[in-house]
Design a protein around this motif. Structure first.
Motif, PDB file in Angstrom:
ATOM      1  N   HIS A   1      89.072  46.022  22.415  1.00 48.47           N
ATOM      2  CA  HIS A   1      88.897  47.185  21.554  1.00 48.47           C
ATOM      3  C   HIS A   1      88.873  48.434  22.426  1.00 48.47           C
ATOM      4  O   HIS A   1      88.729  48.345  23.647  1.00 48.47           O
ATOM      5  CB  HIS A   1      87.581  47.091  20.764  1.00 48.47           C
ATOM      6  CG  HIS A   1      87.548  45.951  19.794  1.00 48.47           C
ATOM      7  ND1 HIS A   1      88.565  45.702  18.900  1.00 48.47           N
ATOM      8  CD2 HIS A   1      86.613  44.983  19.581  1.00 48.47           C
ATOM      9  CE1 HIS A   1      88.267  44.637  18.176  1.00 48.47           C
ATOM     10  NE2 HIS A   1      87.092  44.178  18.568  1.00 48.47           N
ATOM     11  N   TYR A   2      88.984  49.588  21.808  1.00 45.52           N
ATOM     12  CA  TYR A   2      88.857  50.836  22.565  1.00 45.52           C
ATOM     13  C   TYR A   2      87.395  51.007  22.958  1.00 45.52           C
ATOM     14  O   TYR A   2      86.514  51.194  22.112  1.00 45.52           O
ATOM     15  CB  TYR A   2      89.330  52.023  21.726  1.00 45.52           C
ATOM     16  CG  TYR A   2      89.105  53.350  22.418  1.00 45.52           C
ATOM     17  CD1 TYR A   2      89.718  53.622  23.638  1.00 45.52           C
ATOM     18  CD2 TYR A   2      88.261  54.310  21.863  1.00 45.52           C
ATOM     19  CE1 TYR A   2      89.501  54.825  24.298  1.00 45.52           C
ATOM     20  CE2 TYR A   2      88.046  55.518  22.510  1.00 45.52           C
ATOM     21  CZ  TYR A   2      88.664  55.766  23.724  1.00 45.52           C
ATOM     22  OH  TYR A   2      88.444  56.954  24.375  1.00 45.52           O
ATOM     23  N   ASP A   3      87.110  50.941  24.254  1.00 40.06           N
ATOM     24  CA  ASP A   3      85.739  50.988  24.767  1.00 40.06           C
ATOM     25  C   ASP A   3      85.712  51.827  26.040  1.00 40.06           C
ATOM     26  O   ASP A   3      85.959  51.310  27.138  1.00 40.06           O
ATOM     27  CB  ASP A   3      85.237  49.565  25.053  1.00 40.06           C
ATOM     28  CG  ASP A   3      83.830  49.540  25.619  1.00 40.06           C
ATOM     29  OD1 ASP A   3      83.131  50.566  25.516  1.00 40.06           O
ATOM     30  OD2 ASP A   3      83.422  48.500  26.173  1.00 40.06           O
ATOM     31  N   PRO A   4      85.461  53.141  25.933  1.00 39.35           N
ATOM     32  CA  PRO A   4      85.519  54.030  27.102  1.00 39.35           C
ATOM     33  C   PRO A   4      84.696  53.543  28.293  1.00 39.35           C
ATOM     34  O   PRO A   4      85.135  53.669  29.442  1.00 39.35           O
ATOM     35  CB  PRO A   4      84.968  55.356  26.549  1.00 39.35           C
ATOM     36  CG  PRO A   4      85.271  55.307  25.094  1.00 39.35           C
ATOM     37  CD  PRO A   4      85.116  53.867  24.703  1.00 39.35           C
ATOM     38  N   ARG A   5      83.523  52.992  28.040  1.00 31.92           N
ATOM     39  CA  ARG A   5      82.665  52.537  29.141  1.00 31.92           C
ATOM     40  C   ARG A   5      83.340  51.457  29.962  1.00 31.92           C
ATOM     41  O   ARG A   5      83.360  51.503  31.200  1.00 31.92           O
ATOM     42  CB  ARG A   5      81.342  52.021  28.590  1.00 31.92           C
ATOM     43  CG  ARG A   5      80.393  51.472  29.649  1.00 31.92           C
ATOM     44  CD  ARG A   5      79.054  51.082  29.019  1.00 31.92           C
ATOM     45  NE  ARG A   5      78.239  50.336  29.953  1.00 31.92           N
ATOM     46  CZ  ARG A   5      78.284  49.018  30.117  1.00 31.92           C
ATOM     47  NH1 ARG A   5      79.168  48.310  29.406  1.00 31.92           N
ATOM     48  NH2 ARG A   5      77.507  48.402  30.977  1.00 31.92           N
ATOM     49  N   SER A   6      83.929  50.463  29.299  1.00 28.14           N
ATOM     50  CA  SER A   6      84.578  49.366  30.023  1.00 28.14           C
ATOM     51  C   SER A   6      85.843  49.855  30.739  1.00 28.14           C
ATOM     52  O   SER A   6      86.168  49.374  31.824  1.00 28.14           O
ATOM     53  CB  SER A   6      84.930  48.223  29.062  1.00 28.14           C
ATOM     54  OG  SER A   6      86.060  48.525  28.267  1.00 28.14           O
ATOM     55  N   HIS A   7      86.549  50.816  30.152  1.00 34.33           N
ATOM     56  CA  HIS A   7      87.753  51.351  30.798  1.00 34.33           C
ATOM     57  C   HIS A   7      87.398  52.105  32.076  1.00 34.33           C
ATOM     58  O   HIS A   7      88.110  52.006  33.083  1.00 34.33           O
ATOM     59  CB  HIS A   7      88.503  52.278  29.838  1.00 34.33           C
ATOM     60  CG  HIS A   7      88.942  51.609  28.568  1.00 34.33           C
ATOM     61  ND1 HIS A   7      89.410  50.311  28.540  1.00 34.33           N
ATOM     62  CD2 HIS A   7      88.973  52.056  27.282  1.00 34.33           C
ATOM     63  CE1 HIS A   7      89.714  49.990  27.287  1.00 34.33           C
ATOM     64  NE2 HIS A   7      89.456  51.025  26.519  1.00 34.33           N
ATOM     65  N   VAL A   8      86.311  52.870  32.047  1.00 36.26           N
ATOM     66  CA  VAL A   8      85.880  53.628  33.227  1.00 36.26           C
ATOM     67  C   VAL A   8      85.448  52.685  34.351  1.00 36.26           C
ATOM     68  O   VAL A   8      85.875  52.829  35.504  1.00 36.26           O
ATOM     69  CB  VAL A   8      84.720  54.588  32.865  1.00 36.26           C
ATOM     70  CG1 VAL A   8      84.082  55.159  34.132  1.00 36.26           C
ATOM     71  CG2 VAL A   8      85.223  55.726  31.982  1.00 36.26           C
ATOM     72  N   ILE A   9      84.611  51.713  34.035  1.00 33.85           N
ATOM     73  CA  ILE A   9      84.106  50.781  35.049  1.00 33.85           C
ATOM     74  C   ILE A   9      85.248  49.957  35.641  1.00 33.85           C
ATOM     75  O   ILE A   9      85.369  49.809  36.859  1.00 33.85           O
ATOM     76  CB  ILE A   9      83.028  49.853  34.450  1.00 33.85           C
ATOM     77  CG1 ILE A   9      81.795  50.667  34.055  1.00 33.85           C
ATOM     78  CG2 ILE A   9      82.635  48.761  35.450  1.00 33.85           C
ATOM     79  CD1 ILE A   9      80.742  49.863  33.300  1.00 33.85           C
ATOM     80  N   SER A  10      86.098  49.421  34.776  1.00 37.79           N
ATOM     81  CA  SER A  10      87.220  48.595  35.235  1.00 37.79           C
ATOM     82  C   SER A  10      88.184  49.399  36.091  1.00 37.79           C
ATOM     83  O   SER A  10      88.651  48.936  37.134  1.00 37.79           O
ATOM     84  CB  SER A  10      87.965  48.006  34.032  1.00 37.79           C
ATOM     85  OG  SER A  10      87.112  47.214  33.242  1.00 37.79           O
ATOM     86  N   GLY A  11      88.495  50.625  35.660  1.00 35.40           N
ATOM     87  CA  GLY A  11      89.422  51.467  36.407  1.00 35.40           C
ATOM     88  C   GLY A  11      88.877  51.863  37.763  1.00 35.40           C
ATOM     89  O   GLY A  11      89.594  51.826  38.767  1.00 35.40           O
ATOM     90  N   ALA A  12      87.594  52.232  37.825  1.00 34.61           N
ATOM     91  CA  ALA A  12      86.989  52.651  39.090  1.00 34.61           C
ATOM     92  C   ALA A  12      86.973  51.509  40.098  1.00 34.61           C
ATOM     93  O   ALA A  12      87.323  51.693  41.272  1.00 34.61           O
ATOM     94  CB  ALA A  12      85.564  53.162  38.841  1.00 34.61           C
ATOM     95  N   LEU A  13      86.570  50.321  39.657  1.00 32.17           N
ATOM     96  CA  LEU A  13      86.519  49.172  40.567  1.00 32.17           C
ATOM     97  C   LEU A  13      87.919  48.775  41.026  1.00 32.17           C
ATOM     98  O   LEU A  13      88.134  48.465  42.212  1.00 32.17           O
ATOM     99  CB  LEU A  13      85.835  47.990  39.880  1.00 32.17           C
ATOM    100  CG  LEU A  13      85.602  46.756  40.756  1.00 32.17           C
ATOM    101  CD1 LEU A  13      84.743  47.107  41.968  1.00 32.17           C
ATOM    102  CD2 LEU A  13      84.944  45.640  39.951  1.00 32.17           C
ATOM    103  N   ALA A  14      88.879  48.813  40.114  1.00 25.77           N
ATOM    104  CA  ALA A  14      90.262  48.471  40.462  1.00 25.77           C
ATOM    105  C   ALA A  14      90.810  49.431  41.508  1.00 25.77           C
ATOM    106  O   ALA A  14      91.471  49.020  42.475  1.00 25.77           O
ATOM    107  CB  ALA A  14      91.139  48.505  39.208  1.00 25.77           C
ATOM    108  N   GLY A  15      90.524  50.716  41.362  1.00 23.58           N
ATOM    109  CA  GLY A  15      90.996  51.706  42.323  1.00 23.58           C
ATOM    110  C   GLY A  15      90.375  51.536  43.691  1.00 23.58           C
ATOM    111  O   GLY A  15      91.055  51.664  44.720  1.00 23.58           O
ATOM    112  N   ALA A  16      89.081  51.241  43.735  1.00 18.99           N
ATOM    113  CA  ALA A  16      88.377  51.079  45.007  1.00 18.99           C
ATOM    114  C   ALA A  16      88.905  49.880  45.782  1.00 18.99           C
ATOM    115  O   ALA A  16      89.165  49.965  46.991  1.00 18.99           O
ATOM    116  CB  ALA A  16      86.878  50.933  44.760  1.00 18.99           C
ATOM    117  N   VAL A  17      89.070  48.750  45.114  1.00 22.89           N
ATOM    118  CA  VAL A  17      89.547  47.527  45.764  1.00 22.89           C
ATOM    119  C   VAL A  17      90.956  47.735  46.321  1.00 22.89           C
ATOM    120  O   VAL A  17      91.244  47.405  47.483  1.00 22.89           O
ATOM    121  CB  VAL A  17      89.536  46.345  44.771  1.00 22.89           C
ATOM    122  CG1 VAL A  17      90.259  45.136  45.358  1.00 22.89           C
ATOM    123  CG2 VAL A  17      88.105  45.963  44.420  1.00 22.89           C
ATOM    124  N   ALA A  18      91.846  48.278  45.508  1.00 22.25           N
ATOM    125  CA  ALA A  18      93.237  48.468  45.926  1.00 22.25           C
ATOM    126  C   ALA A  18      93.358  49.501  47.042  1.00 22.25           C
ATOM    127  O   ALA A  18      94.145  49.328  47.974  1.00 22.25           O
ATOM    128  CB  ALA A  18      94.080  48.891  44.718  1.00 22.25           C
TER     129      ALA A  18
END
Length: 321
Positions: free
Chosen positions: A199-216
């Motif tokens: 579903h559209y969930d801003p909180r999960s999008h922010v957390i997932s995006g931030a962690l994905a960017g840091a790892v990569a």
């Protein structure tokens, strides 16, 4: 009900346009908001730093730029980024969503399909973005001789030829393919953990995006240093030697001047840049995708609604017969 028509499932006739509009908005927002951090990162990756631009950390870089050059210099080259980021990210997200859907048959949890889709999307993205990166980074370096982005692009084309805009292309791909594979796989994995229903969930999008960017970002740091050298040719400008060409030459040059630690110069601002950047990118992308697809569903329901939705004047005329 809204849950019966999730925004991940868009009408076939509008999916590509929706992803392209959302992707373009996400790309421009991502790069513009964090642009000053990217400026410091580019300068810290210099293998022969000017004494006035030899920064110890991200904070030290900001303080020195603001004190001696003014805040305006943290934004030099941003117009090149805006021009390149819009179309590059439009193709990037549209290609990713299309290939991911085809390879996974619309099912979640296929991380191999997510990674493969990220690889193909990256090639299209970098083909458009590479010239913009060259201009942007040459504008960002300390003591840049170019007045505007157009002046930079014109001078590079005249003095070095068109191929100068793609001198770092193979290095960029070598960096961005594993970067985007890790990025998309981490993002989708975190979405599986935090937002299984998609579903559209801003909180999960922010957390997932931030962690994905840091790892990569952390995993591909050495390649980013080499890409910056190939784009700016900063070492050549200082020592008046021939151009550095190719990834192998860039690796050798960085090691010659900086040793192993040179491959990780600027890792702090790179990770700090990528975490909010990818969080912003995914948040804006998912928001636009949700908003556009919601409007499309409402329009579709209106067009297919029964006679009870007939305008009042038409209903009155019909009842008077």
């Amino acid at each position: 009900m809204e849950e019966d028509d999730p925004y991940e499932s868009l009408p076939a006739s509008s999916t590509m346009v929706t992803h392209m509009v959302a992707g373009a908005a996400a790309g421009v927002m991502e790069h513009c908001v964090m642009y000053p951090v990217d400026c410091v990162k580019t300068r810290m990756q210099s293998i022969v730093p000017d004494p006035n631009a030899n920064y110890r950390s991200l904070a030290d870089g900001f303080v020195k730029i603001l004190r001696y050059e003014g805040i305006k210099n943290t934004m030099r080259g941003i117009s090149a980024m805006v021009v390149g980021a819009g179309p590059a990210h439009a193709m990037y997200f549209a290609c990713y969503e299309k290939i991911k859907s085809e390879l996974s048959n619309g099912k979640q949890g296929n991380h191999l399909a997510n990674g493969a889709a990220g690889c193909v999307a990256t090639v299209l993205h970098d083909a458009v973005m590479n010239p913009a990166e060259v201009v942007k980074q040459r504008m960002q370096v300390y003591g840049s001789p170019y007045r505007t982005c157009f002046d930079c692009a014109k001078t590079v084309a005249q003095e070095e030829g068109f191929r100068a805009f793609y001198r770092s292309f193979t290095t960029q791909l070598t960096m961005n393919i594993p970067f985007q594979c890790l990025h998309f796989m981490t993002y989708e994995f975190m979405q599986d953990c935090l937002n299984q229903q998609r579903h559209y969930d801003p909180r999960s999008h922010v957390i997932s995006g931030a962690l994905a960017g840091a790892v990569a970002a952390a995993a591909t740091m050495p390649l980013d240093v080499c890409k910056t050298l190939l784009n700016t040719q900063e070492q050549c400008a200082r020592t008046k030697i021939s151009y550095v060409n190719g990834m192998a030459a860039a690796f050798r040059t960085v090691y010659e001047f900086q040793g192993i630690t040179g491959y990780f110069r600027g890792i702090q601002p790179r990770v700090i840049y990528q975490m909010p950047s990818t969080a912003i990118s995914w948040s804006v992308y998912e928001f636009f995708k949700f908003t556009i697809s919601k409007k499309q569903r409402e329009d579709s329901r209106y067009l297919t609604s029964p006679v009870k939705s007939m305008p009042v004047h038409a209903a009155t005329a019909a009842s008077s017969r």
